[in-house]
Design an enzyme around this catalytic site. Structure first.
Site, short mmCIF file in Angstrom:
data_model
loop_
_atom_site.label_atom_id
_atom_site.label_comp_id
_atom_site.label_asym_id
_atom_site.label_seq_id
_atom_site.Cartn_x
_atom_site.Cartn_y
_atom_site.Cartn_z
N HIS A 107 -44.18 -27.71 11.08
CA HIS A 107 -44.91 -27.10 12.19
C HIS A 107 -44.88 -28.04 13.39
O HIS A 107 -44.41 -29.17 13.33
CB HIS A 107 -46.34 -26.72 11.80
CG HIS A 107 -47.34 -27.84 11.80
ND1 HIS A 107 -48.68 -27.65 12.03
CD2 HIS A 107 -47.17 -29.17 11.59
CE1 HIS A 107 -49.30 -28.81 11.96
NE2 HIS A 107 -48.43 -29.74 11.70
N CYS A 109 -48.01 -34.94 16.98
CA CYS A 109 -47.95 -33.60 16.39
C CYS A 109 -47.25 -32.61 17.31
O CYS A 109 -46.98 -31.47 16.93
CB CYS A 109 -49.35 -33.09 16.06
SG CYS A 109 -50.19 -34.17 14.90
N HIS A 143 -42.48 -31.49 12.68
CA HIS A 143 -42.64 -32.41 11.55
C HIS A 143 -43.17 -31.52 10.42
O HIS A 143 -43.09 -30.30 10.54
CB HIS A 143 -43.60 -33.56 11.92
CG HIS A 143 -44.98 -33.12 12.20
ND1 HIS A 143 -45.33 -32.48 13.38
CD2 HIS A 143 -46.11 -33.15 11.46
CE1 HIS A 143 -46.62 -32.19 13.35
NE2 HIS A 143 -47.11 -32.57 12.20
N HIS A 196 -45.58 -30.93 6.41
CA HIS A 196 -46.63 -31.34 5.48
C HIS A 196 -46.46 -30.66 4.12
O HIS A 196 -45.89 -29.57 4.03
CB HIS A 196 -48.01 -30.94 6.02
CG HIS A 196 -48.40 -31.63 7.29
ND1 HIS A 196 -48.69 -32.97 7.34
CD2 HIS A 196 -48.51 -31.18 8.56
CE1 HIS A 196 -48.98 -33.30 8.60
NE2 HIS A 196 -48.88 -32.24 9.36
N ASP A 221 -44.22 -20.94 2.36
CA ASP A 221 -43.60 -22.07 1.67
C ASP A 221 -42.15 -22.29 2.10
O ASP A 221 -41.35 -21.35 2.14
CB ASP A 221 -43.63 -21.84 0.15
CG ASP A 221 -43.17 -23.08 -0.62
OD1 ASP A 221 -43.45 -24.20 -0.14
OD2 ASP A 221 -42.54 -22.94 -1.68
N HIS A 222 -41.82 -23.56 2.39
CA HIS A 222 -40.47 -23.92 2.84
C HIS A 222 -40.09 -23.16 4.10
O HIS A 222 -38.95 -22.74 4.27
CB HIS A 222 -39.44 -23.73 1.72
CG HIS A 222 -39.48 -24.86 0.71
ND1 HIS A 222 -40.48 -24.96 -0.21
CD2 HIS A 222 -38.68 -25.95 0.53
CE1 HIS A 222 -40.28 -26.04 -0.95
NE2 HIS A 222 -39.21 -26.66 -0.51
N GLU A 230 -54.18 -30.60 5.03
CA GLU A 230 -52.94 -30.87 5.76
C GLU A 230 -52.37 -32.20 5.28
O GLU A 230 -51.17 -32.37 5.11
CB GLU A 230 -53.24 -30.92 7.25
CG GLU A 230 -51.98 -30.89 8.09
CD GLU A 230 -52.30 -30.76 9.56
OE1 GLU A 230 -52.31 -29.62 10.06
OE2 GLU A 230 -52.56 -31.79 10.22
#
Lengths: 136, 136, 136, 136, 136, 136
Positions: E15, E34, E40, E42, E80-81, E125
């Protein structure tokens, strides 16, 4: 609807549980090993909870970078690698139980954070013993 | 203002989810692998939360050493290294789901702790499934 | 230079430690609470370590998705939500200590993974007791 | 083939890093906050590793109940809720760094455990700093 | 009395925090690292809390297998992913802060779960920054 | 006898697994969800192990404060809140699998740390998938 932000920080400190109004015997009986005159210590994990509205422009309740700096400047700087009983003003006359440490941290942070936010403090003394102030 | 004390203990037990009023088919359909007739088991993590005033003399809400002993004598002694369905009286007629185990533990501890304290029980069946009773 | 890949999986099972060649008394003396005739249980964490060359085309030593499927098909399917003593062939004549469970898992996986890889098994019975086979 | 047993125990202690042959200035420069004259403290996690053959009769390399008692009697009793520098003989003339604490623990346990077993000690000073002695 | 069930799931995503109504300078000032234009990421831990009555027949508040499937189908499948900003409809016009992600997840699940249950979402996060929505 | 020091640090990054010499189809088949063209991301936990003699004057194998600074300056600064494929030189022509990231980190640190120390890198991509380089 509001949301709650949690930020975790850390400090290592020595302490001793002791009530100066009691005899040594009573102190030992009530506080056991925690009354050791030469102190013992802990890795304290500190979680600060802040509840408020999600800001529409930032998407934040409270910027965790700012919260982290606030905790570091006001709490970690003061408590980390210290002897709570000897080095921290507040505990010269207050027994540094986890309950009292959590209350002291809450009182300090309360003055640094706008009143529109509700704040709570969770303090882990060990993985098995921890405190929430004010109560959960 | 009040504070909440958390104390974590641990027990290992076997159990089986089963409703004797249902057919084997329905039991298998509802409880799946948890209905295995020969039992399976868990490392249960148990957290007891006690909310009350911070005592001025001790700095404690509730002495975690006393709380730990109370949990050990009344819960761990009874549940640890046991088959919940076969060895624990309460589950001879009650299905040992995490919800019911948490409720049974709460009911036992409620009788051992003064009414001025509010108590809650958090029970981890696995790291991914856990229960709070009464509700969070 | 080689690298080691670690993959963690999980199963929940009941078991009982018992040597059928011993008297009940000796079993109780040696295995204590773990000898409870009605079984107890654990959340077992299983870590499989595979050591080998990093493949130039994939950048993998061993694809963790394939490793995860391999562990699930050969170990988790067989052990999860089971009574190790009663439901798992290998433990009908072998005491299911963490050492023996780790060795059985290693023996099964060894046959499924090419010989050019070195494999080891780490098995957590609880957060405080765990085994590495072969030895660390 | 051998296996390795790991057993985790815990103690809380105060300490201070200090070399009496150095000036206060050099001590502060090298040990920083860890040189605080009034001490600080940690929750130390201690893992003892024992490598040996799996006994055919018990299925154990080394009974973890016996290992736990051994660690409690010889290490925890001596270190827990203590000031390492002031209360523990070995550190009256030895700087209680995590490296030295791990080495002292290993030396004590080595004398209590048969030579046919290889032993190692892992000591967590914090979640982020830990030591293995002898080396991994 | 009611109980609360907690179920933990997991997703990994990229994100970037960014407010398109602001200058690049202001975005950098508010969101710091950020705001990195190339994103980047998480490992997000997601805990869903459901509060309700314990059903007398099943002993469940809510079957965690069903809850897990519900979360996987409606949230994990979608997040996800993925790159939250580019791949997830809801964040094309909404800044994917942890607060907003938690609120979006809650809004999706709220429509899938009967109104008699109260639901909350906890989103990690990182281990040090997490959110509860609605507020704790 | 030598000891091993472990220091844990952390970075958050986006990445994508992709081999430019392969068709899109083969990339999708081998790397699955990890091949998502818009990237996904992780909270990477990085543990650096240093083995050496315990210095008699300091009681340290290697000062963890210095080690932490070294990792922060050379690794975290470079990798944290970055897109590994786009923002980090080394991965412009190297697939950022956990194996390759661990090897790149080891290669960088190897040049910063005296040869008398043996160093290894453990890299957690998730709690369930991690790498040790060189091999354990």
């Amino acid at each position: 609807m509001k949301a709650t932000v949690y930020r975790k920080e850390h400090f290592n400190a020595a302490h001793r549980l002791h009530n100066p109004n009691w005899t040594d015997e009573k102190n030992k009986q009530v506080f056991g090993k925690c009354n050791n005159p030469n102190y013992h210590g802990h890795n304290y994990d500190l979680i600060v909870k802040i509840t408020g509205e999600i800001d529409e422009e930032t998407g934040y309740v409270f910027d965790t970078k700012i919260l982290s700096d606030l905790i570091k400047e006001n709490i970690i700087e003061k408590f980390d690698h210290k002897n709570l009983n000897l080095d921290v003003e507040e505990f010269k006359t207050l027994n540094p139980t986890a309950e009292n440490i959590a209350r002291v941290i809450w009182t300090i942070l309360k003055q640094k954070i706008e009143n529109k936010y509700e704040i709570k403090v969770i303090l882990y003394e060990t993985e098995r013993n921890y405190i929430e102030f004010p109560n959960a």
